[in-house]
Write a protein that holds these residues in place. Structure first.
Motif, mmCIF file in Angstrom:
data_model
loop_
_atom_site.group_PDB
_atom_site.id
_atom_site.type_symbol
_atom_site.label_atom_id
_atom_site.label_comp_id
_atom_site.label_asym_id
_atom_site.label_seq_id
_atom_site.Cartn_x
_atom_site.Cartn_y
_atom_site.Cartn_z
ATOM 1 N N GLY A 49 6.070 5.907 -8.660
ATOM 2 C CA GLY A 49 7.132 6.024 -9.667
ATOM 3 C C GLY A 49 6.828 5.202 -10.904
ATOM 4 O O GLY A 49 6.980 5.676 -12.043
ATOM 5 N N VAL A 50 6.392 3.960 -10.695
ATOM 6 C CA VAL A 50 6.027 3.085 -11.821
ATOM 7 C C VAL A 50 4.861 3.683 -12.611
ATOM 8 O O VAL A 50 4.843 3.648 -13.848
ATOM 9 C CB VAL A 50 5.674 1.672 -11.318
ATOM 10 N N ALA A 51 3.873 4.243 -11.894
ATOM 11 C CA ALA A 51 2.710 4.844 -12.548
ATOM 12 C C ALA A 51 3.130 5.997 -13.457
ATOM 13 O O ALA A 51 2.662 6.114 -14.589
ATOM 14 C CB ALA A 51 1.712 5.331 -11.498
ATOM 15 N N PHE A 52 4.025 6.854 -12.970
ATOM 16 C CA PHE A 52 4.495 7.976 -13.783
ATOM 17 C C PHE A 52 5.277 7.502 -15.007
ATOM 18 O O PHE A 52 5.150 8.068 -16.095
ATOM 19 C CB PHE A 52 5.356 8.917 -12.942
ATOM 20 N N PHE A 111 -5.371 3.994 -10.393
ATOM 21 C CA PHE A 111 -6.032 3.897 -9.086
ATOM 22 C C PHE A 111 -6.030 2.449 -8.604
ATOM 23 O O PHE A 111 -5.823 2.169 -7.412
ATOM 24 C CB PHE A 111 -7.474 4.400 -9.178
ATOM 25 N N LEU A 112 -6.294 1.542 -9.529
ATOM 26 C CA LEU A 112 -6.279 0.114 -9.203
ATOM 27 C C LEU A 112 -4.899 -0.300 -8.692
ATOM 28 O O LEU A 112 -4.776 -0.985 -7.664
ATOM 29 C CB LEU A 112 -6.649 -0.686 -10.452
ATOM 30 N N PHE A 113 -3.872 0.125 -9.388
ATOM 31 C CA PHE A 113 -2.484 -0.196 -9.052
ATOM 32 C C PHE A 113 -2.136 0.277 -7.636
ATOM 33 O O PHE A 113 -1.612 -0.489 -6.812
ATOM 34 C CB PHE A 113 -1.587 0.470 -10.088
ATOM 35 N N LEU A 114 -2.447 1.524 -7.331
ATOM 36 C CA LEU A 114 -2.117 2.091 -6.030
ATOM 37 C C LEU A 114 -2.943 1.453 -4.902
ATOM 38 O O LEU A 114 -2.433 1.246 -3.792
ATOM 39 C CB LEU A 114 -2.326 3.601 -6.041
ATOM 40 N N SER A 115 -4.205 1.150 -5.199
ATOM 41 C CA SER A 115 -5.048 0.543 -4.162
ATOM 42 C C SER A 115 -4.566 -0.865 -3.810
ATOM 43 O O SER A 115 -4.600 -1.274 -2.641
ATOM 44 C CB SER A 115 -6.510 0.509 -4.613
ATOM 45 N N ARG A 159 8.826 -5.356 3.797
ATOM 46 C CA ARG A 159 10.073 -4.602 3.695
ATOM 47 C C ARG A 159 10.245 -3.683 4.887
ATOM 48 O O ARG A 159 9.279 -3.306 5.542
ATOM 49 C CB ARG A 159 10.097 -3.785 2.395
ATOM 50 N N ARG A 160 11.493 -3.273 5.073
ATOM 51 C CA ARG A 160 11.790 -2.389 6.187
ATOM 52 C C ARG A 160 11.099 -1.044 6.016
ATOM 53 O O ARG A 160 10.643 -0.443 6.980
ATOM 54 C CB ARG A 160 13.300 -2.189 6.293
ATOM 55 N N GLY A 161 11.008 -0.561 4.801
ATOM 56 C CA GLY A 161 10.369 0.734 4.551
ATOM 57 C C GLY A 161 8.857 0.684 4.660
ATOM 58 O O GLY A 161 8.203 1.735 4.722
ATOM 59 N N GLY A 162 8.289 -0.527 4.647
ATOM 60 C CA GLY A 162 6.846 -0.684 4.812
ATOM 61 C C GLY A 162 6.028 -0.144 3.653
ATOM 62 O O GLY A 162 6.482 -0.060 2.510
ATOM 63 N N MET A 163 4.799 0.243 3.993
ATOM 64 C CA MET A 163 3.847 0.701 2.982
ATOM 65 C C MET A 163 4.338 1.957 2.269
ATOM 66 O O MET A 163 4.130 2.123 1.067
ATOM 67 C CB MET A 163 2.495 0.982 3.639
ATOM 68 N N GLY A 164 5.005 2.855 2.989
ATOM 69 C CA GLY A 164 5.473 4.102 2.384
ATOM 70 C C GLY A 164 6.417 3.852 1.225
ATOM 71 O O GLY A 164 6.306 4.475 0.168
ATOM 72 N N LEU A 165 7.351 2.912 1.408
ATOM 73 C CA LEU A 165 8.301 2.575 0.341
ATOM 74 C C LEU A 165 7.576 1.962 -0.846
ATOM 75 O O LEU A 165 7.876 2.279 -2.006
ATOM 76 C CB LEU A 165 9.357 1.608 0.877
ATOM 77 N N ASN A 166 6.622 1.068 -0.571
ATOM 78 C CA ASN A 166 5.864 0.427 -1.650
ATOM 79 C C ASN A 166 5.037 1.441 -2.443
ATOM 80 O O ASN A 166 4.977 1.393 -3.675
ATOM 81 C CB ASN A 166 4.945 -0.653 -1.084
ATOM 82 N N LEU A 167 4.393 2.382 -1.740
ATOM 83 C CA LEU A 167 3.600 3.405 -2.419
ATOM 84 C C LEU A 167 4.484 4.327 -3.243
ATOM 85 O O LEU A 167 4.109 4.731 -4.355
ATOM 86 C CB LEU A 167 2.795 4.220 -1.402
ATOM 87 N N ALA A 168 5.660 4.677 -2.713
ATOM 88 C CA ALA A 168 6.595 5.522 -3.466
ATOM 89 C C ALA A 168 7.022 4.819 -4.749
ATOM 90 O O ALA A 168 7.076 5.428 -5.828
ATOM 91 C CB ALA A 168 7.814 5.858 -2.607
ATOM 92 N N PHE A 169 7.311 3.512 -4.625
ATOM 93 C CA PHE A 169 7.672 2.731 -5.808
ATOM 94 C C PHE A 169 6.510 2.680 -6.795
ATOM 95 O O PHE A 169 6.689 2.831 -8.011
ATOM 96 C CB PHE A 169 8.071 1.315 -5.391
ATOM 97 N N GLY A 170 5.314 2.478 -6.262
ATOM 98 C CA GLY A 170 4.129 2.398 -7.125
ATOM 99 C C GLY A 170 3.865 3.687 -7.872
ATOM 100 O O GLY A 170 3.554 3.673 -9.072
#
Length: 360
Positions: A313-316, A69-73, A300-311
């Motif tokens: 993925g890293v969490a999993f 939760f900390l990571f995603l926030s 980044r061009r993808g914005g927050m959505g790209l960062n959250l998707a990456f996050g």
């Protein structure tokens, strides 16, 4: 002393983290309830017990997921700072990237202390009710402990064995108790068809009792059809419940592990793994904080959505590594310490790489 910048970022850090908890914890409770409501109704679980269970569920599951939760926030609110070019303005004003990270580490420290206190003292108590409810209503009929071929070393001189154990009736079958003298020579041996704990009288009842003593190489035999007696061990000590380590606080767990080592417990690695994981979770808060800031502080061009998707993925991947190495430690001779350290070392190295890349 905290500057305006520190207070600004720290406030966003903590508010977003608390908001993430308030958003996802109820979703987790509803998802679990939707899955288990059939069993709750079929097994006629009282409403009061259900409410207490989900209170414990919130503490147990929430504590495990706090670093995630900390990571995603962090990714969420830092991406917003980046998209609003606030980070560019901060760094352009002469603030170094290391100085920019200071409020993040302050926030990670606060969360790490919370994780430590919960994991060491609060969650163990909640785990008792959580696991008892699970086995009573959701895993009805499944044993929560090993029940066959149980061997225990009580101390340096005393050993006990039962071929099978019924925890509900508190009976052990084909019971054997061996006592050795100071030179490790068998002094006497007690055997019985079964051993039963009589709770109302606080005694043990042995059926078809036989005691063999060796005196000057002469065997002395004593038998009785039934014998009521006392022993120094508890009937539950024959085989602790599988989740016993999760229910003990920091000091109780250390004592329990030492006790199980003396007894030669076969599943000692599982208990040690629980201990090390409690220490690793606060460290994970710092590792994931660095990764989250490094990923999301760049626009980044993808914005927050790209960062959250990456996050996500890293969490999993982090959870996957944690589960794989944890299973290796529990079911093989793999070191519990390495099982906890390796995932954090891998992600720690990744955090350093991402941080250096973000600074450039």
């Amino acid at each position: 002393m905290l500057t305006i910048l520190d207070r600004y970022i720290l406030k966003r850090y903590l508010v977003t983290f608390i908001g993430m908890l308030l958003l996802f914890v109820p979703i987790g409770i509803m998802a679990n309830l939707a899955e288990k409501v059939g069993k709750i109704i079929d097994n006629e679980a009282p409403l009061s017990e259900v409410i207490v269970f989900y209170g414990n569920f919130t503490l147990v599951i929430g504590n495990l997921l706090l670093p995630i939760f900390l990571f995603l926030s962090i990714i969420f609110f830092t991406s917003k700072l980046a998209s609003n070019t606030e980070i560019v303005a901060i760094l352009s004003s002469g603030v170094s990237y290391s100085r920019f990270l200071r409020p993040y580490f302050l926030g990670a420290t606060l969360v790490a202390i919370l994780i430590f206190m919960m994991g060491m003292f609060i969650v163990p108590h909640a785990s008792i009710g959580y696991n008892e409810f699970e086995y009573k209503y959701f895993k009805k009929g499944r044993q929560d402990r090993v029940t066959d071929n149980i061997f225990n070393q009580l101390n340096e001189n005393d050993y006990i064995y039962v071929s099978s154990f019924d925890p509900n009736r508190k009976i052990g079958y084909n019971f054997t108790y061996e006592h050795f003298d100071s030179i490790k020579k068998l002094d006497y041996k007690i055997s019985a068809t079964n051993i039963r704990w009589i709770e109302k009288d606080s005694i043990y009842r042995l059926t078809n009792y036989a005691k063999r003593k060796l005196r000057n190489n002469v065997e002395v035999m004593q038998t009785k059809r039934r014998l009521d007696t006392l022993f120094t061990f508890k009937i539950e000590d024959l085989t602790p419940v599988s989740y016993v380590a999760e229910t003990k606080n920091l000091f109780e767990l250390n004592e329990f592990i030492e006790d199980q080592k003396q007894k030669g417990a076969s599943n000692i690695n599982a208990y040690i793994l629980v201990k090390y994981k409690r220490w690793a979770l606060p460290i994970a808060a710092f590792v994931l904080t660095v990764i989250a800031v490094a990923v999301s502080s760049v626009k980044r061009r993808g914005g927050m959505g790209l960062n959250l998707a990456f996050g996500i993925g890293v969490a999993f991947i982090y959870i996957f590594f944690d589960k794989v190495f944890g299973t290796l430690a529990e079911q093989s001779g793999f070191s519990p310490l390495l099982a906890v350290v390796i995932p954090n070392l891998i992600f720690g190295a990744f955090a350093v790489y991402m941080l250096l890349k973000a600074k450039r």
